[in-house]
Structure formats: C-alpha cells, structure tokens
Write a protein that holds these residues in place. Structure first.
Motif, PDB file in Angstrom:
ATOM      1  N   MET A  59      35.183  38.622  44.376  1.00  9.81           N
ATOM      2  CA  MET A  59      36.467  38.974  43.772  1.00  9.81           C
ATOM      3  C   MET A  59      36.860  37.872  42.805  1.00  9.81           C
ATOM      4  O   MET A  59      36.737  36.690  43.133  1.00  9.81           O
ATOM      5  N   CYS A  60      37.342  38.252  41.643  1.00  8.21           N
ATOM      6  CA  CYS A  60      37.737  37.297  40.615  1.00  8.21           C
ATOM      7  C   CYS A  60      39.246  37.406  40.423  1.00  8.21           C
ATOM      8  O   CYS A  60      39.769  38.504  40.180  1.00  8.21           O
ATOM      9  N   TYR A  61      39.922  36.285  40.561  1.00 11.04           N
ATOM     10  CA  TYR A  61      41.382  36.246  40.485  1.00 11.04           C
ATOM     11  C   TYR A  61      41.835  35.194  39.486  1.00 11.04           C
ATOM     12  O   TYR A  61      41.135  34.194  39.287  1.00 11.04           O
ATOM     13  N   PRO A  62      43.034  35.377  38.914  1.00  6.84           N
ATOM     14  CA  PRO A  62      43.617  34.244  38.195  1.00  6.84           C
ATOM     15  C   PRO A  62      43.754  33.084  39.174  1.00  6.84           C
ATOM     16  O   PRO A  62      44.160  33.272  40.329  1.00  6.84           O
ATOM     17  N   ARG A  63      43.364  31.901  38.731  1.00  2.00           N
ATOM     18  CA  ARG A  63      43.368  30.743  39.612  1.00  2.00           C
ATOM     19  C   ARG A  63      44.767  30.510  40.160  1.00  2.00           C
ATOM     20  O   ARG A  63      45.735  30.515  39.428  1.00  2.00           O
ATOM     21  N   GLY A  64      44.842  30.344  41.475  1.00  2.00           N
ATOM     22  CA  GLY A  64      46.111  30.121  42.139  1.00  2.00           C
ATOM     23  C   GLY A  64      46.725  31.384  42.718  1.00  2.00           C
ATOM     24  O   GLY A  64      47.652  31.311  43.503  1.00  2.00           O
ATOM     25  N   GLU A  65      46.226  32.561  42.344  1.00  2.00           N
ATOM     26  CA  GLU A  65      46.782  33.805  42.890  1.00  2.00           C
ATOM     27  C   GLU A  65      46.128  34.214  44.203  1.00  2.00           C
ATOM     28  O   GLU A  65      46.584  35.141  44.844  1.00  2.00           O
ATOM     29  N   PHE A  66      45.047  33.556  44.566  1.00  2.00           N
ATOM     30  CA  PHE A  66      44.426  33.783  45.866  1.00  2.00           C
ATOM     31  C   PHE A  66      44.481  32.456  46.603  1.00  2.00           C
ATOM     32  O   PHE A  66      44.025  31.441  46.086  1.00  2.00           O
ATOM     33  N   ARG A  67      45.025  32.485  47.781  1.00  2.54           N
ATOM     34  CA  ARG A  67      45.173  31.251  48.543  1.00  2.54           C
ATOM     35  C   ARG A  67      43.913  30.994  49.370  1.00  2.54           C
ATOM     36  O   ARG A  67      43.565  31.780  50.244  1.00  2.54           O
ATOM     37  N   VAL A  68      43.240  29.909  49.069  1.00  2.00           N
ATOM     38  CA  VAL A  68      42.030  29.522  49.792  1.00  2.00           C
ATOM     39  C   VAL A  68      42.448  28.935  51.129  1.00  2.00           C
ATOM     40  O   VAL A  68      43.381  28.133  51.199  1.00  2.00           O
ATOM     41  N   GLY A  69      41.764  29.343  52.185  1.00  2.00           N
ATOM     42  CA  GLY A  69      42.112  28.878  53.524  1.00  2.00           C
ATOM     43  C   GLY A  69      41.134  27.860  54.071  1.00  2.00           C
ATOM     44  O   GLY A  69      40.104  27.556  53.460  1.00  2.00           O
ATOM     45  N   SER A  70      41.450  27.358  55.231  1.00  2.00           N
ATOM     46  CA  SER A  70      40.608  26.344  55.869  1.00  2.00           C
ATOM     47  C   SER A  70      39.227  26.893  56.219  1.00  2.00           C
ATOM     48  O   SER A  70      38.289  26.132  56.401  1.00  2.00           O
ATOM     49  N   GLY A  71      39.091  28.198  56.293  1.00  2.00           N
ATOM     50  CA  GLY A  71      37.812  28.825  56.606  1.00  2.00           C
ATOM     51  C   GLY A  71      37.008  29.188  55.374  1.00  2.00           C
ATOM     52  O   GLY A  71      36.094  29.994  55.456  1.00  2.00           O
ATOM     53  N   ASP A  72      37.353  28.617  54.227  1.00  2.00           N
ATOM     54  CA  ASP A  72      36.623  28.884  52.998  1.00  2.00           C
ATOM     55  C   ASP A  72      35.845  27.643  52.574  1.00  2.00           C
ATOM     56  O   ASP A  72      36.259  26.520  52.839  1.00  2.00           O
ATOM     57  N   VAL A  73      34.722  27.879  51.906  1.00  2.00           N
ATOM     58  CA  VAL A  73      33.825  26.816  51.474  1.00  2.00           C
ATOM     59  C   VAL A  73      33.634  26.940  49.959  1.00  2.00           C
ATOM     60  O   VAL A  73      33.428  28.044  49.451  1.00  2.00           O
ATOM     61  N   LEU A  74      33.690  25.821  49.252  1.00  2.00           N
ATOM     62  CA  LEU A  74      33.456  25.814  47.811  1.00  2.00           C
ATOM     63  C   LEU A  74      31.956  25.690  47.550  1.00  2.00           C
ATOM     64  O   LEU A  74      31.368  24.634  47.772  1.00  2.00           O
ATOM     65  N   LEU A  75      31.336  26.790  47.087  1.00  2.00           N
ATOM     66  CA  LEU A  75      29.897  26.772  46.795  1.00  2.00           C
ATOM     67  C   LEU A  75      29.590  25.988  45.531  1.00  2.00           C
ATOM     68  O   LEU A  75      28.522  25.407  45.403  1.00  2.00           O
ATOM     69  N   GLY A  76      30.490  26.029  44.597  1.00  2.00           N
ATOM     70  CA  GLY A  76      30.273  25.350  43.324  1.00  2.00           C
ATOM     71  C   GLY A  76      31.204  25.898  42.277  1.00  2.00           C
ATOM     72  O   GLY A  76      32.155  26.625  42.584  1.00  2.00           O
ATOM     73  N   ARG A  77      30.925  25.550  41.043  1.00  2.00           N
ATOM     74  CA  ARG A  77      31.715  26.014  39.903  1.00  2.00           C
ATOM     75  C   ARG A  77      30.757  26.691  38.935  1.00  2.00           C
ATOM     76  O   ARG A  77      29.653  26.215  38.709  1.00  2.00           O
ATOM     77  N   VAL A  78      31.206  27.797  38.359  1.00  2.00           N
ATOM     78  CA  VAL A  78      30.395  28.569  37.422  1.00  2.00           C
ATOM     79  C   VAL A  78      31.148  28.696  36.099  1.00  2.00           C
ATOM     80  O   VAL A  78      32.367  28.500  36.049  1.00  2.00           O
ATOM     81  N   GLY A  79      30.417  29.044  35.061  1.00  2.00           N
ATOM     82  CA  GLY A  79      31.071  29.276  33.780  1.00  2.00           C
ATOM     83  C   GLY A  79      31.885  28.090  33.305  1.00  2.00           C
ATOM     84  O   GLY A  79      32.971  28.260  32.771  1.00  2.00           O
ATOM     85  N   GLY A  80      31.387  26.910  33.537  1.00  2.00           N
ATOM     86  CA  GLY A  80      32.116  25.705  33.151  1.00  2.00           C
ATOM     87  C   GLY A  80      32.867  25.131  34.321  1.00  2.00           C
ATOM     88  O   GLY A  80      32.395  24.217  34.975  1.00  2.00           O
ATOM     89  N   ASP A  81      34.014  25.709  34.630  1.00  2.00           N
ATOM     90  CA  ASP A  81      34.854  25.109  35.668  1.00  2.00           C
ATOM     91  C   ASP A  81      35.510  26.145  36.588  1.00  2.00           C
ATOM     92  O   ASP A  81      36.567  25.904  37.139  1.00  2.00           O
ATOM     93  N   THR A  82      34.916  27.310  36.749  1.00  2.00           N
ATOM     94  CA  THR A  82      35.488  28.349  37.604  1.00  2.00           C
ATOM     95  C   THR A  82      34.983  28.166  39.034  1.00  2.00           C
ATOM     96  O   THR A  82      33.789  28.321  39.288  1.00  2.00           O
ATOM     97  N   PRO A  83      35.883  27.821  39.975  1.00  2.00           N
ATOM     98  CA  PRO A  83      35.431  27.615  41.357  1.00  2.00           C
ATOM     99  C   PRO A  83      34.980  28.927  42.005  1.00  2.00           C
ATOM    100  O   PRO A  83      35.564  29.981  41.762  1.00  2.00           O
ATOM    101  N   PHE A  84      33.928  28.824  42.806  1.00  2.00           N
ATOM    102  CA  PHE A  84      33.423  29.966  43.559  1.00  2.00           C
ATOM    103  C   PHE A  84      33.520  29.617  45.036  1.00  2.00           C
ATOM    104  O   PHE A  84      32.795  28.761  45.530  1.00  2.00           O
ATOM    105  N   TRP A  85      34.455  30.280  45.731  1.00  2.00           N
ATOM    106  CA  TRP A  85      34.693  30.065  47.160  1.00  2.00           C
ATOM    107  C   TRP A  85      34.045  31.186  47.948  1.00  2.00           C
ATOM    108  O   TRP A  85      33.929  32.318  47.469  1.00  2.00           O
ATOM    109  N   ILE A  86      33.667  30.878  49.180  1.00  2.00           N
ATOM    110  CA  ILE A  86      33.083  31.867  50.079  1.00  2.00           C
ATOM    111  C   ILE A  86      33.643  31.614  51.476  1.00  2.00           C
ATOM    112  O   ILE A  86      33.878  30.466  51.859  1.00  2.00           O
TER     113      ILE A  86
END
Length: 151
Positions: A59-86
């Motif tokens: 799912m792709c959201y405007p940054r800050g419109e989806f609240r990342v929780g303690s159960g999420d992991v940052l896999l990396g950044r794509v397209g320059g600086d777009t964080p990808f959480w899982i």
C-alpha cells in the motif's frame, strides 16, 4: 549481492553507516509511477501488511497518513527516499527473500494512492543467494516502528 562499502575514491573505506544487503527495489515502471504520484501527493511511503483484502499488496500512502506501529519493520527506502515498511509477521515469512515492487494493470485497494490510476502495485520476490544470506546474518536488526526515524 551485498551493497559495496563507500570509499573515498582511493580505495579507503569512508566512515558511515554499515551498508546493508538490498532487501527491496522497484521495477523501472514502478519507479516512474512512484515519481509521478509523489508529484501529486508529496512524499510517500509503502506499507506491506500481508493481511486479507488487498493486504498482500504493498500500500502506498502520503507519508505520515499511515501510522507505523511497533510491529512494523523498515525494509529500506526505494525511489530515492520512500520508506518501505512491512509488518513483523509478514517480514518473518519473507525475511529470506528480496522483494521488488512492480506495477500491473487493474485496480487495487481504494486506500493506496495508485488506485485511481487504474493500476496497482504488486510484490515480486526471489530467494536471497547463499552469499546474501550470510551477509544478512552479520547485519544489525532492521529498524522497527518503535525507533525514531526521520520521516
């Protein structure tokens, strides 16, 4: 393959963050779409939950419109600086795979910013090589949603 360490041009390793094995990438088509969507919506982020009802699609959201929780992991950044959480539970299933975000025709979830475009993001995967797996074992843990990260 491991990301090479940054050097100063003369072969000496520059100080800085320890490079990681790339875990997430974009196809050229997904990169173009992400860039276009960022022009419309501003900085973006991805989240991969692995749940039902399109939860298996990133799912792709405007940054800050989806609240990342303690159960999420940052896999990396794509397209320059777009964080990808899982989600941590999905990461447990896919920790041995390299993920690539692609884009295909069809409508995905109404919550993801690409939905009105008549396309949807899709994950493609491949198993890490033995060399990549060995490099991954030597890396520190990935950042989680409980850690304070730049947006």
């Amino acid at each position: 393959m491991a990301v090479p360490e940054p050097t100063d041009g003369a072969g000496a390793v520059r100080p800085g963050p320890v490079p990681r094995v790339e875990r997430i990438a974009l196809t050229p088509e997904a990169a173009r779409l992400l860039e276009r969507l960022a022009g419309i919506h501003g900085p973006l982020m991805f989240h991969q939950s692995g749940g039902c009802c399109d939860g298996s699609s990133p799912m792709c959201y405007p940054r800050g419109e989806f609240r990342v929780g303690s159960g999420d992991v940052l896999l990396g950044r794509v397209g320059g600086d777009t964080p990808f959480w899982i989600s941590a539970s999905q990461y447990a299933y896919w920790s041995h795979t390299h993920l690539t975000v692609d884009v295909v025709p069809g409508r995905g979830s109404g919550f993801s910013v690409e939905a009105p475009e008549g396309v949807r993001f899709l994950i493609r995967s491949r198993l890490f090589t033995e060399e990549e797996l060995a490099d991954l074992e030597a890396e520190p843990p990935l950042p989680s949603g409980t850690e304070r990260l730049r947006p």
